[in-house]
Design an enzyme around this catalytic site. Sequence first.
Site, PDB file in Angstrom:
ATOM      1  N   ARG A  27       0.112  33.377   7.540  1.00 47.44           N
ATOM      2  CA  ARG A  27      -0.327  34.783   7.428  1.00 47.44           C
ATOM      3  C   ARG A  27      -0.566  35.413   8.791  1.00 47.44           C
ATOM      4  O   ARG A  27      -0.163  36.548   9.027  1.00 47.44           O
ATOM      5  CB  ARG A  27      -1.596  34.894   6.578  1.00 47.44           C
ATOM      6  N   ASN A  45      -3.053  35.227   0.913  1.00 42.22           N
ATOM      7  CA  ASN A  45      -2.803  34.026   0.125  1.00 42.22           C
ATOM      8  C   ASN A  45      -3.073  34.343  -1.335  1.00 42.22           C
ATOM      9  O   ASN A  45      -3.901  35.191  -1.658  1.00 42.22           O
ATOM     10  CB  ASN A  45      -3.739  32.892   0.546  1.00 42.22           C
TER      11      ASN A  45
END
Length: 102
Positions: A27, A45
Amino acid sequence: MESLDNDRTLESWLVRAYGRVQGIGYRDACVRHARVLGITGWVRNRMDESVEAMLQGSSEQLADMCNWLRDGMPAAIVDKLDVTPQPPPFPRFDHFERLPTL
């Protein structure tokens, strides 16, 4: 000032990456790469161990980002990438950020 033509070419894609994409900095790397490409939106997520991203930009920018999401991070193993174009009207984002897990 942005031209109307730029507004018409803005696209929004919801992307979901499956595989080994959590716990490896995916990320954070996604945020950095999206900012380099000039893409706005977010990444987070998911509880099912996938990573979901809302990407906003030109079709070329979004295609480049999807290629990176598939193959750009050596530590990631992306088994599947689902891309779903979002029809207008859609909310406009002014930056790219990391959101909490959903």
